[in-house]
Design a protein around this motif. Structure first.
Motif, short mmCIF file in Angstrom:
data_model
loop_
_atom_site.label_atom_id
_atom_site.label_comp_id
_atom_site.label_asym_id
_atom_site.label_seq_id
_atom_site.Cartn_x
_atom_site.Cartn_y
_atom_site.Cartn_z
N LEU B 284 0.84 -1.20 0.00
CA LEU B 284 0.00 0.00 0.00
C LEU B 284 0.88 1.25 0.00
CD1 LEU B 284 -2.97 -0.39 2.52
CD2 LEU B 284 -3.05 0.23 0.11
N LEU B 285 1.90 1.24 0.85
CA LEU B 285 2.79 2.40 0.90
C LEU B 285 3.77 2.40 -0.28
CD1 LEU B 285 4.36 4.03 3.98
CD2 LEU B 285 5.81 3.58 2.02
N TYR B 286 4.29 1.22 -0.60
CA TYR B 286 5.33 1.16 -1.62
C TYR B 286 4.83 1.46 -3.03
CZ TYR B 286 9.35 0.03 1.16
OH TYR B 286 10.40 0.12 2.03
N SER B 287 3.56 1.16 -3.30
CA SER B 287 3.06 1.49 -4.63
C SER B 287 2.68 2.98 -4.70
CB SER B 287 1.85 0.61 -4.98
OG SER B 287 0.81 0.83 -4.06
N THR B 288 2.47 3.60 -3.53
CA THR B 288 2.15 5.03 -3.50
C THR B 288 3.41 5.88 -3.59
OG1 THR B 288 0.38 4.42 -1.99
CG2 THR B 288 0.79 6.76 -2.26
N ALA B 289 4.51 5.37 -3.01
CA ALA B 289 5.74 6.16 -2.94
C ALA B 289 6.24 6.69 -4.29
CB ALA B 289 6.84 5.36 -2.24
N PRO B 290 6.25 5.87 -5.35
CA PRO B 290 6.74 6.43 -6.62
C PRO B 290 5.85 7.56 -7.13
CG PRO B 290 5.89 4.20 -6.93
CD PRO B 290 5.97 4.43 -5.47
N ALA B 291 4.54 7.49 -6.83
CA ALA B 291 3.65 8.57 -7.24
C ALA B 291 3.96 9.83 -6.43
CB ALA B 291 2.19 8.15 -7.03
N VAL B 292 4.16 9.66 -5.12
CA VAL B 292 4.50 10.80 -4.27
C VAL B 292 5.80 11.46 -4.77
CG1 VAL B 292 5.22 11.48 -1.95
CG2 VAL B 292 3.32 9.90 -2.25
N GLY B 293 6.77 10.61 -5.11
CA GLY B 293 8.05 11.13 -5.60
C GLY B 293 7.86 11.93 -6.88
N ALA B 294 7.09 11.38 -7.81
CA ALA B 294 6.89 12.06 -9.09
C ALA B 294 6.13 13.37 -8.90
CB ALA B 294 6.13 11.14 -10.05
N PHE B 295 5.09 13.35 -8.06
CA PHE B 295 4.32 14.58 -7.83
C PHE B 295 5.17 15.65 -7.13
CE2 PHE B 295 0.30 11.85 -7.84
CZ PHE B 295 0.01 12.19 -9.15
N ALA B 296 5.98 15.22 -6.15
CA ALA B 296 6.80 16.18 -5.42
C ALA B 296 7.78 16.86 -6.37
CB ALA B 296 7.57 15.48 -4.30
N LYS B 297 8.38 16.06 -7.24
CA LYS B 297 9.34 16.63 -8.17
C LYS B 297 8.64 17.58 -9.14
CE LYS B 297 13.39 15.70 -10.66
NZ LYS B 297 14.20 14.56 -11.00
N PHE B 298 7.48 17.16 -9.59
CA PHE B 298 6.70 17.99 -10.51
C PHE B 298 6.37 19.33 -9.86
CE2 PHE B 298 2.64 19.42 -12.22
CZ PHE B 298 2.92 19.44 -13.58
N ASN B 299 5.91 19.27 -8.60
CA ASN B 299 5.57 20.49 -7.86
C ASN B 299 6.75 21.42 -7.72
OD1 ASN B 299 2.90 20.77 -7.14
ND2 ASN B 299 3.04 19.23 -5.54
N ILE B 300 7.91 20.85 -7.40
CA ILE B 300 9.09 21.70 -7.21
C ILE B 300 9.52 22.34 -8.53
CG2 ILE B 300 11.54 21.68 -6.63
CD1 ILE B 300 11.01 19.79 -4.46
#
Lengths: 101, 569
Positions: B284-300
Motif C-alpha cells: 500500500l505504501l510502496y506502490s504510493t511512494a513512486p507517485a509521491v516522488g513524481a508529484f513532489a518533483k513535478f511540484n518543485i
C-alpha cells in the motif's frame, strides 16, 4: 542412514513426494519473481519502455508498480497452494477439534 | 507557535497516548491470560505488525524523496524492499516457524554450533546498529523542522524519545501497539498522496494518475539540468541496479528483527499468511511512494523553477532553518535544482525532506502536515525500538549469558547488560545520525548488504541442505561478512568513490552472499557431515504438522531419540 529413512522406502515415499511438489511450486514462483522484477524491470527495461500503456512506459511501470503487485500475488498463490498440498498429504496443522490452525 | 507546529504537537502527543494506552491495556490482559497458548494473534494483525516493524523512517520519510531525484533508478528501493518478502515467505518463514526457535542466533546456534551463534549475534548487532543510525536521522529531521532546531538538536530529541520508548520494554512484543502504529503511518502517507493526486491530475488514485505527469516531468527535468525522469540507469549503471536490488531483497529476507515476528503466529500456515498480509500492507505504501516522488518533483520544478528568489513559496523559507534547503544567495531566479550541495545549483533540496514538506509544497492545510509528522515518527519509532531490542538481546543473551558467563548469569545481570548495550548503541547512533555517511535510505541499504552477505545464505543452507555443517556455516558467514564490510569501508572511506566493475557499496552484499554460499558449501563438503539426529531434525522442518492426519508421526527418528539441544540450556 537407517533403513526406515531411505528415501523411496514405502513408509517414507510420501515425504519425497510432498517435498518434490513443494520445491516444484517454489521454483515456479521464483521464476516468475525473477522474470518480472529483474527481467522486465531491469534487464529488458529499455526495450519495454518503447511500449507506452496508459501514459506509463511499460518497463518503468514494471519497475515501480507492476513488480510490487506481482510479489503480493505470488505469496498469496504460495500460501493457498501449500494449504492444498498440506491437506492432500495430511500434514496440515489442526487443533484438538480438527479446525485448521 | 505556527498552525503547523500546533497540529504537529497535537498529532504526535495524541498518537503516542494511543500507543501507550494500548500497550498498557494489552499488559493487563496478558496477565489475565489473554495470550495464553493456543490463542495466538490473528494473522492479519500480525501482518500489520510486521509492516510497522519493517517500514522505517527510510521507507516513510526518505524513499519517495530519493525516487523523486533518482527517477527510474529509485526502483532499486521499491523492488528491493518488497521482493525480499517473496524469498522470506517461500524460503524461510514457514521453516523457521516449524523449527520453533525464533531469533536468528538461536536458530543457527541449534542448527550449527555455539561459534556460529556468536558470529550471528555479532552480525545482528552490526546490522541493527547500522539500521538504527538511519532511524535517528529520520526522526531527527522531523523534530528539527517542527521544533525549529538544527538537525543535530532534532536527532538528540528523537534519540531520547526512542530510548525511553525501547526501555519501557515489552512494547515491541505487544503486537497491537504496532498495529496502531501501522494505521497511523499508512493514513498519514495516503491522505496527502490522494489529495495531491487529486489537485494535480484531477484523479485521486496516485498509483494510476501519476502516469499523466511523467511526460511533462521528463521535459521539465531536462529544462532544469536534471536527467529525464523515466530514463533508466541515469544514476547507476545497469549492473549496479541489478546488484543493489538483489542485495536489498536477500538482505530483507535475513533481517533479524523481521524474522523474529513470524513466531507470534500460531502455525506454519499462519507464518505464510502473515507474510502475505505483511507484504500487502507494505505494498500500500510502496506502490504510493513512486507517485509521491513524481508529484513532489513535478511540484518543485513547476512551482519553483524559473521563479524569482524574492517570490519563492513559504515552505522554502521554513525549511531553510533546518539547513536542509538552501538557496544560492548570488542568484535572482531559480534556474537549476539539485539534491546535492556539491552541484552548486540555485536551489538545493535534501531528499529526506520531500515527504515531510510535500503537503506544504502542495499547499495542503496544517492538520495534514501535522499528521504526516506523526506518521514519520511512528515509522521511526516502531523500527528503532525493535532494532534496539535486537541489539540488547543479542548482547545480553547471546554474548554475555551464553558466551562470557557460559549460562551462569542472573536475570537482573542480563537485563543490566542489555540496557547498557542499548544505551551505548543510542549514543553512537546519535553521533552517526548527526554525521551520516549518506542519506537515510542509503545508510539503511548498507545494513541490508551486511544482512544479505551473512544471514540469508546461512539460513537457506541450514534449511534446504541437510549436509551443511557448523564449520561450513561459520566459515561462510565470516567470509561473506568480512568481504562485504571490507569493500564498503574501502569504497566509502579508504579510497572514496572507487569501485570495482561499477559495483557500489550498496550492491556488494549480493557478491558477499555468493562468497558466503561458495565458502559454506566447499568447507561443509570437505569436513564431516552433521549428526544423523540433526539431519533428521532438519528434514522435519519440511512438514508443517507434528503428526500426519492418519495418526502416523511425521518424525520417526525423533520418537526414538529426543531431539538434541546442541547448545545445551
Amino acid at each position: 542412514m537407517s533403513e526406515s529413512r531411505q528415501p523411496g522406502a514405502p513408509d517414507n515415499d510420501w515425504r519425497v513426494q510432498y517435498w518434490k511438489r513443494n520445491l516444484r511450486l517454489m521454483v515456479g514462483l521464483l521464476v516468475v519473481w525473477f522474470a518480472v522484477s529483474f527481467g522486465a524491470g531491469i534487464l529488458f527495461v529499455e526495450q519495454l519502455n518503447e511500449i507506452v500503456i496508459g501514459d506509463f512506459p511499460l518497463g518503468f511501470w514494471f519497475a515501480q508498480q507492476g513488480s510490487i503487485y506481482t510479489f503480493v500475488v505470488l505469496i498469496l498463490v504460495y500460501a493457498l497452494r501449500m494449504d492444498r498440498l498440506d491437506e492432500e498429504f495430511g500434514v496440515d496443522e489442526r487443533d484438538a477439534e480438527g479446525n485448521r490452525l | 507557535m505556527s498552525a503547523i507546529q500546533f497540529w504537529t504537537t497535537i498529532f504526535i502527543v495524541l498518537s503516542f497516548t494511543v500507543y501507550i494506552y494500548i500497550a498498557w491495556r494489552s499488559r493487563v490482559k496478558e496477565t489475565a491470560g489473554f495470550y495464553v497458548a493456543g490463542q495466538g494473534i490473528p494473522t492479519v494483525a500480525n501482518g500489520a505488525a510486521v509492516a510497522a516493524d519493517w517500514m522505517s523512517a527510510a521507507s516513510f520519510i526518505s524513499m519517495a524523496g530519493l525516487i523523486a531525484f533518482l527517477g527510474y533508478d529509485g526502483a532499486i528501493y521499491l523492488m528491493g524492499w518488497t521482493g525480499g518478502y517473496v524469498l522470506l515467505a517461500l524460503l524461510l518463514a514457514p521453516y523457521l516457524r516449524k523449527w520453533g526457535k525464533f531469533t536468528v542466533p538461536e536458530f543457527v546456534g541449534d542448527r550449527y554450533s555455539e561459534l556460529v551463534r556468536t558470529i550471528a549475534a555479532g552480525a545482528a548487532i552490526l546490522i541493527s546498529f547500522t539500521y538504527v543510525v538511519g532511524q535517528m536521522r529520520g526522526g531527527g529531521i522531523v523534530f528539527s523542522r517542527f521544533l525549529n532546531l538544527p538537525v543535530a538538536g532534532g536527532v538528540a530529541v528523537a534519540a531520547a524519545i526512542i530510548f525511553t520508548y525501547a526501555v519501557l520494554g515489552g512494547m515491541k512484543g505487544i503486537t497491537w501497539t504496532q498495529v496502531a502504529q501501522y494505521t497511523v503511518l499508512i493514513i498519514a502517507y495516503l491522505i496527502p498522496a490522494f489529495a495531491i493526486a487529486q489537485t494535480i491530475t484531477g484523479f485521486p488514485i496516485p498509483q494510476i494518475s501519476f502516469g499523466s505527469v511523467l511526460a511533462e516531468l521528463n521535459a521539465l527535468s531536462i529544462e532544469f539540468g536534471l536527467d529525464s525522469y523515466t530514463e533508466p540507469f541515469t544514476a547507476r549503471p545497469q549492473i549496479d541496479v541489478f546488484l543493489v536490488t538483489m542485495s536489498l531483497m536477500i538482505g530483507t529476507a535475513g533481517l533479524p528483527h523481521v524474522i523474529i515476528r513470524f513466531y507470534t503466529t500460531k502455525s506454519v500456515r499462519g507464518a505464510r499468511y502473515s507474510a502475505f498480509w505483511a507484504l500487502l500492507f507494505i505494498a500500500l505504501l510502496y506502490s504510493t511512494a513512486p507517485a509521491v516522488g513524481a508529484f513532489a518533483k513535478f511540484n518543485i520544478l513547476d512551482g519553483v523553477g524559473g521563479t524569482a528568489v524574492t517570490e519563492l513559496p513559504d515552505w522554502i523559507e521554513s525549511w531553510e532553518a533546518t539547513g536542509l534547503v538552501t538557496v544560492n544567495p548570488d542568484v535572482d531566479t531559480i534556474e537549476s535544482i539539485s539534491n546535492n550541495a556539491a552541484d552548486g545549483a540555485d536551489l538545493t533540496v535534501d531528499n529526506d525532506i520531500l515527504v515531510l514538506a510535500n503537503p506544504e509544497i502542495a499547499g495542503l492545510p496544517a492538520p495534514v502536515v501535522g499528521l504526516v509528522a506523526a506518521g514519520g515518527m511512528a515509522a521511526a519509532m516502531s523500527t528503532a525500538a525493535g532494532l534496539l531490542l535486537v541489539i540488547s538481546s543479542s548482547a545480553s543473551h547471546d554474548f554475555y549469558f551464553r558466551r562470557v558467563k557460559k549460562g551462569h548469569a542472573s536475570e537482573s545481570e542480563k537485563l543490566l547488560v542489555g540496557r547498557l548495550a542499548m544505551a551505548g548503541a543510542v549514543v553512537i547512533a546519535v553521533i552517526g545520525g548527526i554525521n551520516p555517511p549518506a542519506f537515510v535510505a542509503q545508510v539503511v541499504a548498507f545494513a541490508f548488504g551486511l544482512g544479505a552477505a551473512s544471514f540469508f545464505p546461512t539460513l537457506v543452507l541450514g534449511i534446504f541442505w541437510k549436509r551443511c555443517n557448523a564449520k561450513g556455516a561459520a566459515a561462510g558467514m565470516s567470509a561473506g561478512l568480512l568481504f562485504t564490510a571490507t569493500y564498503m569501508i574501502w569504497s566509502l572511506y579508504i579510497s572514496p568513490g572507487s569501485t570495482v566493475l561499477n559495483i557500489s557499496p550498496e550492491g556488494i552484499g549480493t557478491v558477499g552472499a555468493l562468497v558466503n554460499f561458495a565458502v559454506a558449501i566447499i568447507v561443509s563438503k570437505s569436513t564431516e557431515p552433521p549428526s544423523e539426529e540433526l539431519m533428521e531434525l532438519v528434514e522435519n522442518m519440511r512438514y508443517p504438522a507434528m503428526t500426519r492426519r492418519d495418526g502416523r508421526p511425521v518424525e520417526p527418528i525423533a520418537e526414538q531419540a529426543p531431539p538434541a539441544e546442541p547448545g545445551g540450556v
